[in-house]
Design a protein around this motif. Structure first.
Motif, mmCIF file in Angstrom:
data_model
loop_
_atom_site.group_PDB
_atom_site.id
_atom_site.type_symbol
_atom_site.label_atom_id
_atom_site.label_comp_id
_atom_site.label_asym_id
_atom_site.label_seq_id
_atom_site.Cartn_x
_atom_site.Cartn_y
_atom_site.Cartn_z
ATOM 1 N N ARG A 1 0.841 -1.197 0.000
ATOM 2 C CA ARG A 1 0.000 0.000 0.000
ATOM 3 C C ARG A 1 0.880 1.252 0.000
ATOM 4 N NH1 ARG A 1 -2.497 -4.820 0.849
ATOM 5 N NH2 ARG A 1 -4.584 -4.701 1.740
ATOM 6 N N LEU A 2 0.378 2.321 -0.607
ATOM 7 C CA LEU A 2 1.022 3.625 -0.499
ATOM 8 C C LEU A 2 0.045 4.576 0.166
ATOM 9 C CD1 LEU A 2 3.225 5.741 -1.055
ATOM 10 C CD2 LEU A 2 2.103 6.181 -3.252
ATOM 11 N N VAL A 3 0.394 5.027 1.371
ATOM 12 C CA VAL A 3 -0.417 6.016 2.075
ATOM 13 C C VAL A 3 0.122 7.393 1.719
ATOM 14 C CG1 VAL A 3 -1.121 6.916 4.318
ATOM 15 C CG2 VAL A 3 -0.939 4.451 3.967
ATOM 16 N N ASN A 4 -0.758 8.249 1.224
ATOM 17 C CA ASN A 4 -0.348 9.601 0.836
ATOM 18 C C ASN A 4 -1.197 10.622 1.569
ATOM 19 O OD1 ASN A 4 -1.472 11.866 -1.335
ATOM 20 N ND2 ASN A 4 0.749 11.821 -1.093
ATOM 21 N N GLN A 5 -0.521 11.652 2.082
ATOM 22 C CA GLN A 5 -1.222 12.761 2.721
ATOM 23 C C GLN A 5 -0.711 14.056 2.114
ATOM 24 O OE1 GLN A 5 -1.125 15.660 4.906
ATOM 25 N NE2 GLN A 5 -3.255 15.490 4.386
ATOM 26 N N LEU A 6 -1.585 14.731 1.365
ATOM 27 C CA LEU A 6 -1.242 16.024 0.771
ATOM 28 C C LEU A 6 -1.837 17.133 1.622
ATOM 29 C CD1 LEU A 6 -1.909 15.312 -3.012
ATOM 30 C CD2 LEU A 6 0.311 15.600 -1.915
ATOM 31 N N GLY A 7 -1.043 18.138 1.918
ATOM 32 C CA GLY A 7 -1.521 19.283 2.681
ATOM 33 C C GLY A 7 -1.760 20.473 1.780
ATOM 34 N N LYS A 8 -1.507 21.675 2.318
ATOM 35 C CA LYS A 8 -1.758 22.903 1.571
ATOM 36 C C LYS A 8 -0.476 23.632 1.203
ATOM 37 C CE LYS A 8 -5.950 23.161 4.238
ATOM 38 N NZ LYS A 8 -5.616 21.864 4.843
ATOM 39 N N SER A 9 0.670 22.990 1.468
ATOM 40 C CA SER A 9 1.945 23.638 1.201
ATOM 41 C C SER A 9 2.259 23.622 -0.284
ATOM 42 C CB SER A 9 3.064 22.931 1.966
ATOM 43 O OG SER A 9 3.303 21.655 1.407
ATOM 44 N N LYS A 10 3.280 24.399 -0.661
ATOM 45 C CA LYS A 10 3.685 24.471 -2.056
ATOM 46 C C LYS A 10 4.071 23.101 -2.581
ATOM 47 C CE LYS A 10 4.773 26.211 -5.974
ATOM 48 N NZ LYS A 10 3.733 26.747 -6.841
ATOM 49 N N ARG A 11 4.891 22.370 -1.838
ATOM 50 C CA ARG A 11 5.351 21.069 -2.321
ATOM 51 C C ARG A 11 4.205 20.065 -2.437
ATOM 52 N NH1 ARG A 11 11.480 19.601 -0.347
ATOM 53 N NH2 ARG A 11 12.491 21.325 -1.428
ATOM 54 N N CYS A 12 3.200 20.213 -1.602
ATOM 55 C CA CYS A 12 2.020 19.343 -1.732
ATOM 56 C C CYS A 12 1.341 19.586 -3.072
ATOM 57 C CB CYS A 12 1.047 19.595 -0.591
ATOM 58 S SG CYS A 12 1.639 19.067 1.031
ATOM 59 N N HIS A 13 1.172 20.870 -3.407
ATOM 60 C CA HIS A 13 0.533 21.201 -4.688
ATOM 61 C C HIS A 13 1.402 20.764 -5.861
ATOM 62 C CE1 HIS A 13 -2.770 23.225 -2.829
ATOM 63 N NE2 HIS A 13 -2.012 24.135 -2.256
ATOM 64 N N VAL A 14 2.721 20.939 -5.711
ATOM 65 C CA VAL A 14 3.640 20.548 -6.779
ATOM 66 C C VAL A 14 3.579 19.039 -7.014
ATOM 67 C CG1 VAL A 14 6.071 20.353 -7.420
ATOM 68 C CG2 VAL A 14 5.208 22.504 -6.498
ATOM 69 N N MET A 15 3.602 18.268 -5.912
ATOM 70 C CA MET A 15 3.568 16.813 -6.061
ATOM 71 C C MET A 15 2.224 16.346 -6.615
ATOM 72 S SD MET A 15 4.904 13.857 -3.480
ATOM 73 C CE MET A 15 5.225 12.218 -4.154
ATOM 74 N N GLU A 16 1.166 17.005 -6.210
ATOM 75 C CA GLU A 16 -0.159 16.661 -6.737
ATOM 76 C C GLU A 16 -0.185 16.841 -8.249
ATOM 77 O OE1 GLU A 16 -4.831 17.734 -5.812
ATOM 78 O OE2 GLU A 16 -3.279 19.177 -5.290
ATOM 79 N N LYS A 17 0.413 17.945 -8.712
ATOM 80 C CA LYS A 17 0.422 18.244 -10.147
ATOM 81 C C LYS A 17 1.413 17.359 -10.897
ATOM 82 C CE LYS A 17 1.261 22.011 -13.406
ATOM 83 N NZ LYS A 17 1.657 23.432 -13.554
ATOM 84 N N GLU A 18 2.637 17.233 -10.370
ATOM 85 C CA GLU A 18 3.693 16.493 -11.057
ATOM 86 C C GLU A 18 3.443 14.993 -11.093
ATOM 87 O OE1 GLU A 18 7.623 19.231 -9.940
ATOM 88 O OE2 GLU A 18 7.261 17.307 -8.955
ATOM 89 N N SER A 19 2.989 14.451 -9.962
ATOM 90 C CA SER A 19 2.924 12.994 -9.825
ATOM 91 C C SER A 19 1.512 12.434 -9.881
ATOM 92 C CB SER A 19 3.585 12.562 -8.509
ATOM 93 O OG SER A 19 4.968 12.862 -8.536
ATOM 94 N N PHE A 20 0.623 12.991 -9.086
ATOM 95 C CA PHE A 20 -0.696 12.375 -8.980
ATOM 96 C C PHE A 20 -1.645 12.796 -10.095
ATOM 97 C CE2 PHE A 20 1.033 12.140 -4.629
ATOM 98 C CZ PHE A 20 1.029 10.764 -4.512
ATOM 99 N N SER A 21 -1.146 13.652 -10.999
ATOM 100 C CA SER A 21 -1.896 13.966 -12.225
ATOM 101 C C SER A 21 -1.192 13.374 -13.445
ATOM 102 C CB SER A 21 -2.023 15.487 -12.389
ATOM 103 O OG SER A 21 -2.725 16.061 -11.312
ATOM 104 N N SER A 22 -0.168 12.569 -13.202
ATOM 105 C CA SER A 22 0.624 11.993 -14.290
ATOM 106 C C SER A 22 0.077 10.624 -14.700
ATOM 107 C CB SER A 22 2.082 11.846 -13.843
ATOM 108 O OG SER A 22 2.786 10.967 -14.684
ATOM 109 N N PRO A 23 -0.265 10.432 -15.982
ATOM 110 C CA PRO A 23 -0.728 9.113 -16.450
ATOM 111 C C PRO A 23 0.321 8.026 -16.220
ATOM 112 C CG PRO A 23 -1.216 10.814 -18.082
ATOM 113 C CD PRO A 23 -0.340 11.456 -17.047
ATOM 114 N N GLU A 24 1.605 8.388 -16.354
ATOM 115 C CA GLU A 24 2.693 7.424 -16.173
ATOM 116 C C GLU A 24 2.733 6.924 -14.732
ATOM 117 O OE1 GLU A 24 7.456 7.162 -17.347
ATOM 118 O OE2 GLU A 24 6.439 9.101 -17.216
ATOM 119 N N ILE A 25 2.604 7.863 -13.783
ATOM 120 C CA ILE A 25 2.561 7.493 -12.364
ATOM 121 C C ILE A 25 1.311 6.674 -12.072
ATOM 122 C CG2 ILE A 25 2.284 8.404 -10.024
ATOM 123 C CD1 ILE A 25 5.096 8.791 -10.946
#
Length: 526
Positions: free
Chosen positions: A10-34
């Protein structure tokens, strides 16, 4: 989803409201490859840390213990038995935005590589992973139990009372860490830490025995450190100089460049501290901060129309209504050209001097890895109206009027032309408990100074308490629930929900003498 849920990692992910949270959400969790590898070989679990802080704490403790640091986004790979195998915070996604900067992040292993590696390790060494996870879980459990045993031992000797020497040790600890120039007790990033400020501020208000041990001069020094810190914060970019409220922390040691998200728990605790500071000093600057924070908590968007206060506002937002790309701090930063455009050349230049606005911007290059603040300025109070009046050869009263009207015009322009950051519209009991107490105390203090503002604060505290009683407390089972968003959540309250709400209700009783709130507090306590 993975083919066999009983055997998959399992991968447990917790995204907050920080810049890096938004960056990771966009870079990784919106990526078809990921998405392909994540869904094929793992079971993704998204964790809401505000609703389940207990689970978040377990995995955050693991990451801190194994990596030496923590924070959000939080990513932890766990076994089917929910025991952690590997974890970390931000990992760059495919074509991540920071590679071109030549920063350390460009040499960091990416999230895609992490997923591939974890897939391989789990496939080839599953038993070893399970054994390692059980071992680290056992160590963490033993560490946690040590704390429980220590508390139990302390309870056996609770009649001995607090050792006053510990207060003196705590004072010396903060004295060594104190920043004499900028205030605060760290370098950068710099957090307000209201509980520490409140401890130091109230040190001299305790019984005489405390002053005898800590020292009268030391108690005065403790208060002075806090007042200076609060003053530096109130004048810094960490405070919304046009609107209301404070950001979560400062990226810089001088409080000039904030991480722009605003959290309810910070506002509530800072309201308490600034109120204490005003009561001790009667300083109008402390009172001004009290007004600002109270206004932020009692007005939209933070004040819920049903009663209660929402949780937070994001750091990122769209610079204009037509743009499609969010930027950090876009709602709050200004160019010199914008100030002159909104206020005119004369008033714009005067406000620019007051707030430290420069043509080339006032954000250092090393603090702008995403190139979001080029020519942009955070607003920091860098002088006084009296000093500024001398610089520009005008009467102080005229400069004061220009600054007051300029603040109003800039705020109105901002509200009209810039989309507001996203609102986290959850109502969390523990944070609302803090707000209820702070607003109730504020209403009592302002009763003779400003009856209208006092009434507003009191009503907001009452509405929040009544909302929680109606929507988040089950009278039949005497159960308090933690979160409300478009209806009551299923998670029962935790210790902090009960503790902070009880404390807030007692403050509300002392401000209203309505025994209903004292009775509710007693019900929760029992």
């Amino acid at each position: 989803m993975a083919s066999d849920e009983n055997d998959e990692l399992r991968l447990v992910n917790q995204l907050g409201k920080s810049k890096r949270c938004h960056v990771m959400e966009k870079e990784s969790f919106s990526s078809p490859e990921i998405a392909r590898i994540l869904n094929a070989h793992f079971i993704p679990i998204k964790l809401d840390r505000e609703e389940r802080p207990d689970i978040d704490a377990i995995y955050m403790n693991y990451v801190q213990a194994t990596t030496g640091s923590g924070g959000w986004p939080l990513n932890v790979f766990i076994t089917p038995d929910l025991e952690p195998v590997f974890g970390g915070t931000y990992w760059p996604g495919p074509n991540h935005s920071m590679t071109a900067q030549g920063t350390l992040l460009s040499r960091t292993v990416g999230f895609l590589e992490i997923l591939e590696k974890m897939k391989h390790v789990w496939t080839t060494q599953e038993s070893k992973c399970r054994e390692s996870a059980k071992d680290i879980t056992r160590q963490l459990r033993e560490f946690a139990e040590e704390g429980v045993h220590s508390r139990q031992l302390g309870e056996e000797h609770q009649g001995d009372g607090l050792e006053i020497d510990l207060l003196e040790e705590a004072y010396q600890h903060f004295l060594k860490k104190y920043d004499n120039i900028n205030g605060g007790f760290s370098i950068a990033p710099k957090f307000p830490t209201p509980v520490n400020l409140q401890f130091l501020l109230r040190l001299g208000q305790w019984p005489r025995a405390v002053k005898d041990i800590v020292g009268e001069e030391e108690c005065s020094k403790a208060a002075a450190m806090v007042i200076n810190t609060l003053r530096k914060m109130a004048r810094g970019g960490i405070r919304d100089q046009l609107g209301f409220g404070f950001s979560r922390y400062s990226v810089t040691k001088d409080w000039s460049l904030p991480h722009f998200e605003k959290m309810l728990y910070d506002q509530a605790q800072l309201l308490d501290v600034y109120l204490d500071a005003f009561l001790i000093t009667r300083d109008p600057e402390m009172l001004g901060a009290v007004y600002d924070i109270a206004t932020y908590l009692t007005c939209p968007p933070m004040a819920a129309p049903t009663g209660g206060v929402y949780s937070a506002e994001d750091a990122d937002s769209y610079p204009t209504h037509s743009e499609k790309e969010k930027r950090e701090g876009a709602y709050y930063v200004w160019t010199l050209k914008e100030l002159r455009s909104v206020l005119g050349d004369r008033d714009g230049n005067i406000c620019a001097r007051f707030y430290g606005v420069r043509a080339d911007g006032n954000v250092a290059r090393e603090n702008d890895p995403h190139d979001e603040f080029i020519s942009q300025n955070t607003l920091n109070v860098t002088t006084t109206p009296a000093a500024l009046a001398k610089q520009v050869g005008m009467a102080e009263s005229e400069v004061t009027t220009i600054l007051k009207e300029g603040r109003k015009k800039l705020r109105e322009y901002r509200e009209k032309n810039r989309p507001r950051p996203a609102l986290d519209d959850k109502i969390v009991v523990c944070w609302n408990g803090l707000a209820i107490g702070a607003l109730a105390r504020t209403s009592a203090v302002l009763e003779e100074i400003d009856p209208e503002k006092a009434a507003t604060c009191k009503k907001a505290a009452i509405d929040a308490a009544n909302f929680i009683r109606k929507e988040l407390f089950d009278d039949e089972t005497k159960t308090l629930y933690r979160v409300y968003r478009e209806g009551r959540g299923d998670t029962p309250g935790f210790c902090d929900d009960y503790a902070f709400l009880i404390h807030g209700l007692i403050d509300l009783y002392e401000a209203t003498f309505d025994e209903t709130y004292l009775q509710f507090a007693d019900t929760l306590q029992s």
